[in-house]
Design a protein around this motif. Structure first.
Motif, mmCIF file in Angstrom:
data_model
loop_
_atom_site.group_PDB
_atom_site.id
_atom_site.type_symbol
_atom_site.label_atom_id
_atom_site.label_comp_id
_atom_site.label_asym_id
_atom_site.label_seq_id
_atom_site.Cartn_x
_atom_site.Cartn_y
_atom_site.Cartn_z
ATOM 1 N N ASN A 185 0.793 -1.201 -0.108
ATOM 2 C CA ASN A 185 0.199 0.047 0.070
ATOM 3 C C ASN A 185 0.779 1.289 -0.042
ATOM 4 O OD1 ASN A 185 -2.296 -1.341 0.045
ATOM 5 N ND2 ASN A 185 -2.354 -1.696 2.505
ATOM 6 N N ASP A 186 0.461 2.352 -0.717
ATOM 7 C CA ASP A 186 1.137 3.680 -0.768
ATOM 8 C C ASP A 186 -0.259 4.380 -0.420
ATOM 9 O OD1 ASP A 186 2.433 5.887 -1.237
ATOM 10 O OD2 ASP A 186 2.666 5.709 -3.239
ATOM 11 N N ILE A 187 -0.470 4.562 0.809
ATOM 12 C CA ILE A 187 -1.304 5.666 1.397
ATOM 13 C C ILE A 187 -1.183 6.983 1.107
ATOM 14 C CG2 ILE A 187 -2.193 3.682 3.012
ATOM 15 C CD1 ILE A 187 -0.930 5.376 5.202
ATOM 16 N N GLN A 188 -2.137 7.850 1.245
ATOM 17 C CA GLN A 188 -2.036 9.295 1.049
ATOM 18 C C GLN A 188 -1.821 9.720 2.247
ATOM 19 O OE1 GLN A 188 -1.671 10.602 -2.126
ATOM 20 N NE2 GLN A 188 -1.759 8.264 -2.841
ATOM 21 N N LEU A 189 -1.044 10.177 2.735
ATOM 22 C CA LEU A 189 -0.581 10.934 4.132
ATOM 23 C C LEU A 189 -1.402 12.323 4.452
ATOM 24 C CD1 LEU A 189 3.186 10.252 4.214
ATOM 25 C CD2 LEU A 189 1.358 8.807 4.964
ATOM 26 N N THR A 190 -1.739 12.434 5.527
ATOM 27 C CA THR A 190 -2.598 13.497 6.092
ATOM 28 C C THR A 190 -1.817 14.748 5.518
ATOM 29 O OG1 THR A 190 -3.619 12.311 7.965
ATOM 30 C CG2 THR A 190 -3.852 14.568 7.975
ATOM 31 N N THR A 191 -0.341 14.613 5.632
ATOM 32 C CA THR A 191 0.560 15.893 5.453
ATOM 33 C C THR A 191 0.248 16.314 3.927
ATOM 34 O OG1 THR A 191 2.112 14.708 6.665
ATOM 35 C CG2 THR A 191 2.716 16.622 5.428
ATOM 36 N N ALA A 192 -0.074 15.395 3.049
ATOM 37 C CA ALA A 192 -0.351 15.770 1.722
ATOM 38 C C ALA A 192 -1.711 16.647 1.604
ATOM 39 C CB ALA A 192 -0.753 14.510 0.824
ATOM 40 N N TRP A 193 -2.606 16.420 2.441
ATOM 41 C CA TRP A 193 -3.747 17.210 2.363
ATOM 42 C C TRP A 193 -3.527 18.659 3.023
ATOM 43 C CZ3 TRP A 193 -8.567 17.749 0.838
ATOM 44 C CH2 TRP A 193 -9.374 18.522 1.335
ATOM 45 N N PHE A 194 -2.657 18.923 4.031
ATOM 46 C CA PHE A 194 -2.054 20.164 4.391
ATOM 47 C C PHE A 194 -1.355 21.025 3.409
ATOM 48 C CE2 PHE A 194 -2.029 17.944 8.782
ATOM 49 C CZ PHE A 194 -3.349 18.346 9.323
ATOM 50 N N LEU A 195 -0.501 20.256 2.723
ATOM 51 C CA LEU A 195 0.123 20.836 1.563
ATOM 52 C C LEU A 195 -0.907 21.217 0.543
ATOM 53 C CD1 LEU A 195 3.100 18.358 0.809
ATOM 54 C CD2 LEU A 195 3.008 20.698 1.982
ATOM 55 N N TYR A 196 -1.942 20.437 0.355
ATOM 56 C CA TYR A 196 -2.796 20.798 -0.597
ATOM 57 C C TYR A 196 -3.711 22.241 -0.031
ATOM 58 C CZ TYR A 196 -7.337 20.726 -3.163
ATOM 59 O OH TYR A 196 -8.445 21.181 -3.994
ATOM 60 N N GLU B 107 -3.655 25.675 -2.278
ATOM 61 C CA GLU B 107 -5.070 26.535 -2.630
ATOM 62 C C GLU B 107 -4.898 27.991 -2.175
ATOM 63 O OE1 GLU B 107 -9.086 23.767 -2.055
ATOM 64 O OE2 GLU B 107 -7.826 24.116 -0.025
ATOM 65 N N ASN B 108 -4.319 28.386 -0.995
ATOM 66 C CA ASN B 108 -4.111 29.757 -0.847
ATOM 67 C C ASN B 108 -3.232 30.264 -1.589
ATOM 68 O OD1 ASN B 108 -5.619 30.368 2.040
ATOM 69 N ND2 ASN B 108 -5.408 28.261 2.264
ATOM 70 N N HIS B 109 -2.113 29.495 -1.537
ATOM 71 C CA HIS B 109 -0.818 30.351 -2.666
ATOM 72 C C HIS B 109 -1.500 30.507 -3.949
ATOM 73 C CE1 HIS B 109 3.552 30.316 -3.181
ATOM 74 N NE2 HIS B 109 3.167 31.193 -3.675
ATOM 75 N N ARG B 110 -1.899 29.484 -4.695
ATOM 76 C CA ARG B 110 -2.653 29.768 -6.083
ATOM 77 C C ARG B 110 -3.469 30.800 -6.059
ATOM 78 N NH1 ARG B 110 -6.806 28.684 -9.115
ATOM 79 N NH2 ARG B 110 -6.334 28.194 -11.427
ATOM 80 N N ASP B 111 -4.624 30.732 -5.058
ATOM 81 C CA ASP B 111 -5.560 31.612 -5.241
ATOM 82 C C ASP B 111 -5.004 33.138 -5.011
ATOM 83 O OD1 ASP B 111 -7.388 29.726 -5.611
ATOM 84 O OD2 ASP B 111 -8.103 29.763 -3.641
ATOM 85 N N THR B 112 -3.965 33.308 -3.960
ATOM 86 C CA THR B 112 -3.401 34.720 -3.972
ATOM 87 C C THR B 112 -2.512 35.163 -5.243
ATOM 88 O OG1 THR B 112 -3.023 34.152 -1.455
ATOM 89 C CG2 THR B 112 -1.773 35.966 -2.411
ATOM 90 N N LEU B 113 -2.229 34.352 -5.999
ATOM 91 C CA LEU B 113 -1.374 34.804 -7.243
ATOM 92 C C LEU B 113 -2.359 35.050 -8.139
ATOM 93 C CD1 LEU B 113 1.362 32.108 -7.077
ATOM 94 C CD2 LEU B 113 1.421 34.451 -6.734
ATOM 95 N N VAL B 114 -3.409 34.377 -8.374
ATOM 96 C CA VAL B 114 -4.378 34.566 -9.415
ATOM 97 C C VAL B 114 -5.123 35.913 -9.021
ATOM 98 C CG1 VAL B 114 -6.800 33.952 -10.174
ATOM 99 C CG2 VAL B 114 -4.891 32.239 -9.851
ATOM 100 N N ARG B 115 -5.333 36.360 -8.096
ATOM 101 C CA ARG B 115 -6.201 37.536 -7.426
ATOM 102 C C ARG B 115 -5.245 38.806 -7.190
ATOM 103 N NH1 ARG B 115 -8.613 34.804 -2.547
ATOM 104 N NH2 ARG B 115 -9.422 36.866 -1.944
ATOM 105 N N ALA B 116 -4.050 38.432 -7.270
ATOM 106 C CA ALA B 116 -3.060 39.646 -6.843
ATOM 107 C C ALA B 116 -3.250 40.890 -7.723
ATOM 108 C CB ALA B 116 -1.625 39.065 -6.936
ATOM 109 N N ASP B 117 -3.359 40.594 -9.082
ATOM 110 C CA ASP B 117 -3.770 42.014 -10.088
ATOM 111 C C ASP B 117 -5.104 42.697 -9.751
ATOM 112 O OD1 ASP B 117 -1.023 41.144 -11.354
ATOM 113 O OD2 ASP B 117 -1.918 39.871 -12.734
ATOM 114 N N LEU B 118 -6.106 41.893 -9.250
ATOM 115 C CA LEU B 118 -6.978 42.444 -8.975
ATOM 116 C C LEU B 118 -7.366 42.900 -7.511
ATOM 117 C CD1 LEU B 118 -9.202 40.396 -11.112
ATOM 118 C CD2 LEU B 118 -8.565 42.468 -11.828
ATOM 119 N N ARG B 119 -6.047 43.237 -6.930
ATOM 120 C CA ARG B 119 -6.038 43.490 -5.251
ATOM 121 C C ARG B 119 -7.088 44.641 -5.062
ATOM 122 N NH1 ARG B 119 -0.115 44.858 -4.294
ATOM 123 N NH2 ARG B 119 0.381 43.457 -5.921
#
Length: 337
Positions: A42-53, A57-69
């Motif tokens: 088994n190669d399970i998906q660690l809870t750490t991966a969810w925290f990274l996700y 999310e916040n990092h990408r959304d901030t970059l996308v919305r930065a030009d419309l601050r």
């Protein structure tokens, strides 16, 4: 505990609904234990991966919305962050990701997972983007699609099992619908989607067994192909492991070779060059690798700083910094007048 490191066991990547894939119990019919009883690893998906996700999310959304601050005045909008608020937020998110990966390594290395790598969330998003929008955030979002493609492209698993409770719309209704297209684009993949319900254990196990049979055949064929490509025999590797207990340790994690998913096949690829060497030659090789590792560590920090500096002078980043400094200068001038 001595184990047979040369046994061909199919690598099983378990994805799906968060609780169904990360826990083991009646809710998922003890899926992990059942897969191991069928010979899987088994190669399970660690809870750490969810925290990274969530950080991604916040990092990408901030970059996308930065030009419309200036127009982003929602409850958690960027307009309230001030002049350097966006840069500060991105810096905090970057530091949070690095800290999380460092903490994971601090626990993983003593456990023997020295070469285990957490997924790069930007890479997962890039793989999934042509098939599943990164802006759809229900359940695991695009990660199910991205992980299946990465398992196929990078040979990370022989089979991918997606498990979710009956009626889980983000996973069963959306992701699985896209996976049929992904399977057509990557025909060598083995993908098994199963749902848990109160009365479906027999059907659940039967479906998994059918796909595990295919995965076992793939793992056995891969190991046999590895022996032929490396030019060593199973007996030669077995004798080498007896005299070099480090590689036979149950917690030893071999280096992942491109195109090879199984643990046994990866171990054979790693030790095959050593099997063909004499003892003095192996000593010289180990010394050279240790020296290279020290030198690589010594230049890692300067390299990271140079990479960060190059990122600052990119036209897009430099323009944003210029806007920020211009805004500060305008505010200072206004206060003086």
């Amino acid at each position: 505990i001595e184990i047979d490191r040369q046994r061909a066991r199919p690598k099983v990547s378990i994805i799906g609904e968060f609780l169904a894939m990360t826990t083991e119990g009646d809710g998922n019919y003890f899926l992990q234990k059942f897969l191991e009883s069928e010979g899987g690893e088994n190669d399970i998906q660690l809870t750490t991966a969810w925290f990274l996700y969530t950080i991604w999310e916040n990092h990408r959304d901030t970059l996308v919305r930065a030009d419309l601050r200036n127009a982003d005045d929602s409850r958690k909008g960027l307009k309230k962050l001030g002049t350097f608020g966006i840069a500060k937020k991105l810096g905090i998110l970057w530091a949070a990701e690095k800290a999380l990966r460092t903490i994971f390594k601090a626990f993983a290395v003593p456990a023997g997972l020295r070469r285990y790598k957490l997924a790069d969330m930007w890479e997962v998003a890039d793989f999934a983007a042509p098939y599943y929008s990164n802006d759809l955030r229900g359940g695991e979002g695009h990660m199910e699609v991205g992980k299946l493609i990465m398992n196929a492209v990078h040979s990370k698993a022989h089979i991918t099992v997606s498990v979710k409770p009956f009626g889980c719309m983000p996973s069963a209704g959306v992701s699985d619908g896209v996976q049929s297209l992904v399977m057509n684009r990557f025909p060598g993949s083995i993908y098994c989607a199963v749902e848990t319900s109160g009365d479906g254990a027999t059907n659940f196990y039967s479906r998994v067994q059918m796909y595990m049979f295919k995965a076992r055949l793939a793992a056995e064929a891969e190991l046999q192909r590895t022996y032929e490509e490396t030019g060593v025999t199973a007996e030669q590797v077995r004798q080498f492991l007896k005299s070099n207990r480090r590689y036979a340790d149950p917690l030893y994690y071999p280096r992942h070779a491109e195109g090879t998913a199984g643990m046994a096949a990866n171990l054979v690829r790693e030790v095959a060059p050593l099997v063909k060497m004499s003892a003095p030659a192996r000593f010289v090789r180990a010394t050279a690798l240790a020296t290279w590792s020290v030198a690589k560590t010594a230049v890692a920090v300067p390299y990271a700083m140079a990479k960060w500096a190059i990122g600052l002078i990119r036209p897009s980043n430099a323009m944003k910094l210029w806007y920020d400094f211009s805004a500060v200068a305008s505010e200072a001038t206004a206060k003086k007048t």
